[in-house]
Design a protein around this motif. Structure first.
Motif, short mmCIF file in Angstrom:
data_model
loop_
_atom_site.label_atom_id
_atom_site.label_comp_id
_atom_site.label_asym_id
_atom_site.label_seq_id
_atom_site.Cartn_x
_atom_site.Cartn_y
_atom_site.Cartn_z
N ALA A 15 -16.74 -7.32 -41.85
CA ALA A 15 -16.10 -8.27 -42.06
C ALA A 15 -17.04 -9.59 -41.66
N ALA A 48 -5.02 -11.14 -38.09
CA ALA A 48 -6.46 -11.08 -38.01
C ALA A 48 -7.20 -12.21 -37.57
N GLY A 49 -6.51 -13.32 -37.58
CA GLY A 49 -7.16 -14.66 -37.09
C GLY A 49 -8.11 -15.10 -38.11
N TYR A 362 1.09 -16.45 -33.80
CA TYR A 362 -0.36 -16.20 -33.69
C TYR A 362 -1.36 -17.28 -33.46
N VAL A 364 -3.39 -20.02 -32.10
CA VAL A 364 -4.31 -20.09 -30.95
C VAL A 364 -3.87 -21.48 -30.22
N ARG B 246 -10.18 -3.97 -30.68
CA ARG B 246 -11.07 -2.61 -31.01
C ARG B 246 -10.67 -1.79 -29.86
N ASP B 264 4.50 -3.51 -34.39
CA ASP B 264 2.90 -3.86 -33.70
C ASP B 264 3.09 -2.89 -32.58
N LEU B 313 -4.23 -13.99 -25.11
CA LEU B 313 -5.05 -13.85 -26.45
C LEU B 313 -5.76 -12.55 -26.79
N THR B 316 -9.75 -10.32 -32.59
CA THR B 316 -9.11 -9.32 -33.56
C THR B 316 -10.27 -8.43 -33.84
N SER B 317 -9.93 -7.35 -34.67
CA SER B 317 -10.99 -6.47 -34.97
C SER B 317 -11.96 -7.01 -36.14
N VAL B 318 -11.55 -7.95 -36.71
CA VAL B 318 -12.56 -8.80 -37.72
C VAL B 318 -13.34 -9.80 -37.22
N GLY B 319 -13.00 -10.04 -35.88
CA GLY B 319 -13.68 -11.21 -35.18
C GLY B 319 -13.02 -12.70 -35.03
N GLY B 320 -11.54 -12.50 -35.39
CA GLY B 320 -10.95 -13.92 -35.32
C GLY B 320 -10.13 -13.76 -33.92
N MET B 321 -9.56 -14.63 -33.74
CA MET B 321 -8.94 -14.89 -32.14
C MET B 321 -7.52 -15.25 -32.69
N ARG B 322 -6.47 -14.63 -31.83
CA ARG B 322 -5.00 -15.04 -32.17
C ARG B 322 -4.45 -15.02 -30.80
N ALA B 323 -3.08 -15.59 -30.84
CA ALA B 323 -2.24 -15.42 -29.60
C ALA B 323 -1.49 -14.23 -29.60
N ASP B 325 2.06 -13.21 -28.03
CA ASP B 325 3.08 -14.13 -27.42
C ASP B 325 4.32 -13.12 -26.97
#
Lengths: 365, 336
Positions: A15, A48-49, A362, A364, B246, B264, B313, B316-323, B325
């Motif tokens: 990625a 996946a952000g 999702y 942030v 991960r 999920d 938070l 994510t596995s591909v390097g993003g960031m998400r909440a 909730d």
């Protein structure tokens, strides 16, 4: 059954590599406006952000490919009306339960006594009808080319087995003509389409050729995994850089150029194209699937003499603009305030695949 | 016993009731506190601060792959005591039975209650049995309450959680709810998914014996799963938790079913797992301690406590960031 190779499509090193390649190839051009048509893509991108990873390179606009979101409130009202008829069993996909109609939702009405059951497959509704010959079982047939074959299959099964107490309230839609409508809408300004994965398995990647040709827009069919999406975006950017406008297929492991012939045959046997209203967007010509006359005994509209009204929607909710991608969810005045997943005002906040719900859940910030 | 089904007369207080209670129920749980069948179980004097909890158990189907409502009712209450650092002493067992419920199924359920209570070293001190008319219950409902004594010197301390602490999950996520979903919907899968329902007292109390206050705070992520429990933990501790996607342990077959249905695993219920917020320096040692138990063999550090506004938070596995909730209502299967 085992699903293998999920990790490979989420590999962090790969990625990072794709993101690096994308940024390097794109340089400092202004962001490309891409629409992901399908709700599953919307959710996958949010989960996946991906949006922050590609900030400044692409602006991802979420399209109308969430079956719940585009179902007009008039349809929910019609379903509730049928559910209130004595002895009726409504059979539905789970997502439909919380969608607000004009006055109420199936979830609320279930609390007041209507019999609405959540199923995984339309064929289960035929089984319920067979088990309860004294009751009318109405399946709420929503979705796109993905659900159309199984709904058609349920109708064919009921016809073959002679099960007269089964019917479908159809609100099935097709994608390519809706994409054409969006492509020709001057407000929307799309520069390329990330085309749905599962829908393309059924209809085939060639279905997007007219869009690429007529509107000069790059189209890439991509799978739903994060790496599928990143690579699909890379292909779209590459077409743009090269000045190309063709259809490419990143999801060749499942989608072929011609699609699934048997599924298409079943759809063609049971359904006919029709005009249909999309919530917030309006009537799009030829994008609906109504039940063919030969199977009208299974058409709930005809069977019970009702008509799904092309109702006007509530005004403050900007679902229509979100579905067309002219605004992002946080730009709607109701987002996160009067409209949350707990108390949804519009369907984009209800569905697990809804654009607003994905942003809300999702996001942030 | 009057046939092989539960009858209304089993709950009417006469001979049938007495027979059911003595011969089927109390016989299984025989112990000096219960056996006199007084109106209360007399526990004697307890040493230390007392923890007290209660939970009602309703589940369709009552017997599911990997367990049944009986094991669930014992383990759920034991685990509620254990995550508060309490050594379980006694539980109650209140049964609500629907007329027509098969006696053999009841016996199966009581057998597994007995086995789970023995495994968790807890005695069943009192009980009650009611029978309701057919249609007024879903086969069997069980309520258990539990009493335990706090391990000396340890209390849950969310206020001690600080940046640099680690989040530990004692094993794979979502097994219980996935198993029940599969059983309920008769989904056909080649690899069986089994509920993780298990008593965690010896595993968790063992970790407390070794690490004491380095374990700040524990929860068992049942209804709502890891996602909801972590949000509640972040809220009560007033901290930000960042998960690493991960590192989240999910069984291959559970992940498969989630992919297909659009669920999920973060929000699927567990019945044999614990979440621990622990001192960052001690995290690896605590994981090793948990792994000594059969129920903790997949324990892992899944995230950390960081600076920032309270909440959860995920990297994510591909390097993003998400909440991450709270979900709204049940997860529903996706349409397409």
């Amino acid at each position: 059954m085992q699903l293998k190779f999920i990790d490979e499509f989420r590999d962090p090193a790969l990625a990072r590599g794709v993101v690096g390649t994308i940024r390097e190839a794109w340089g400092d051009r202004p962001p490309m406006r891409l629409m992901e048509v399908c709700g599953t893509h919307t959710v996958s991108i949010a989960r996946a952000g991906i949006r922050p990873l590609l900030a400044g390179v692409v602006t991802m606009i979420s399209g109308p490919g969430c079956p719940v979101c585009v179902t007009p409130d008039g349809y929910i009202d019609a379903a509730i009306g049928l559910g209130k008829r004595p002895g009726t069993i409504l059979a539905t996909f789970g997502d439909m339960l919380r969608v607000p109609g004009r006055e109420s939702s199936l979830e609320k009405e279930r609390g007041r006594g209507i019999d609405a059951r959540v199923l995984y497959s339309p064929l289960d509704a035929v089984e319920i009808a067979a088990a309860h010959p004294d009751r009318e079982v109405v399946f709420l047939g929503v979705g796109f080319e993905t659900t159309a074959p199984s709904i058609a299959g349920a109708i064919l099964s009921a016809a073959e087995r002679g099960i007269p107490n089964f019917s479908v309230l159809s609100s099935v839609r097709t994608i390519p003509l809706a994409m054409e409508a969006l492509a020709s809408d001057p407000e929307v300004k799309i520069e390329g389409f990330l085309c749905p994965a599962h829908v393309s398995v059924i209809i085939g990647s060639d279905a997007y050729l007219p869009i690429a040709e007529k509107f000069g827009l790059p189209c890439v069919v991509a799978g739903f995994e994060p790496l599928d999406i990143l690579y699909g975006i890379y292909l779209l950017l590459r077409q743009k850089i090269r000045g190309a406008a063709t259809v490419e297929n990143e999801y060749a492991r499942a989608a072929t150029p011609a699609g699934n012939r048997r599924a298409l045959e079943v759809i063609a046997r049971v359904f006919r194209p029709a005009d249909i209203a999309w919530r917030g967007i309006g009537v799009l010509s030829g994008t609906g699937l109504r039940i063919a006359d030969a199977f009208s005994a299974f058409d709930a509209e005809k069977k019970f003499g009702i008509e799904i009204p092309f109702a006007a929607e509530k005004t403050a909710c900007r679902c229509g603009d979100v579905l067309k991608g002219t605004i992002a969810p946080p730009q709607c005045p109701l987002f996160g305030k009067a409209c949350t997943p707990e108390a949804p005002y519009g369907p984009c906040m209800v569905s697990s695949e809804g654009t607003c719900a994905a942003y809300f859940k999702y996001g942030v910030e | 016993m009057g046939g092989d089904k539960i009858l209304l007369s089993h709950g009417e207080g006469g001979k049938r009731t007495r027979d059911l209670i003595r011969r089927v129920i109390a016989k299984r749980f025989e112990n000096p506190v219960l056996s006199p069948l007084f109106d209360s179980g007399l526990l004697g004097c307890l040493d230390g601060e007392i923890a007290f909890t209660t939970d009602g158990y309703v589940i369709t189907p009552p017997i599911f792959p990997g367990g049944d409502i009986g094991r669930l009712a014992v383990c759920g209450t034991l685990n509620d005591l254990s995550v508060c650092g309490a050594r379980p002493v006694a539980i109650s067992c209140s049964l609500i039975l629907e007329e027509g419920f098969p006696l053999s199924t009841l016996e199966t359920i009581l057998d597994s209650m007995k086995a789970a209570a023995a495994e968790g070293s807890v005695l069943v001190a009192c009980g009650d049995t009611k029978v309701v008319e057919k249609g007024n219950a879903d086969g069997i409902f069980i309520t258990t309450s539990g009493v335990g004594t706090l391990r000396d010197g340890w209390r849950p301390a969310p206020e001690n959680v600080r940046p640099g602490d680690r989040v530990i999950l004692s094993g794979t996520m979502g097994d219980h709810q996935a198993a029940v979903l599969i059983a309920r919907n008769r989904l056909e899968l080649s690899a069986a998914v089994l509920s993780d329902v298990a008593p965690l007292s010896s595993m968790l109390l063992g970790a407390l014996d070794e690490y004491g206050g380095k374990v700040r705070f524990m929860r068992d992520p049942t209804r709502g799963g890891v996602g909801v429990s972590l949000n509640e933990m972040a809220e009560s501790s007033g901290v930000r938790i960042v998960l690493d996607e991960r590192r989240l342990p999910v069984a291959e077959n559970v992940r498969g079913i989630c992919e297909i249905l659009g669920f999920d695993p973060l929000y699927l219920a567990n019945e044999g797992k614990a979440l621990l917020l622990v001192d960052g320096q001690a995290a690896d040692g605590i994981v090793a301690s948990l792994r000594k138990s059969g129920y903790g063999k997949n324990a892992a550090v899944i995230g950390e406590v960081t600076e920032g506004p309270p909440g959860v938070l995920m990297r994510t596995s591909v390097g993003g960031m998400r909440a991450v909730d709270y979900p709204v209502g049940d997860q529903l299967p996706r349409i397409c």
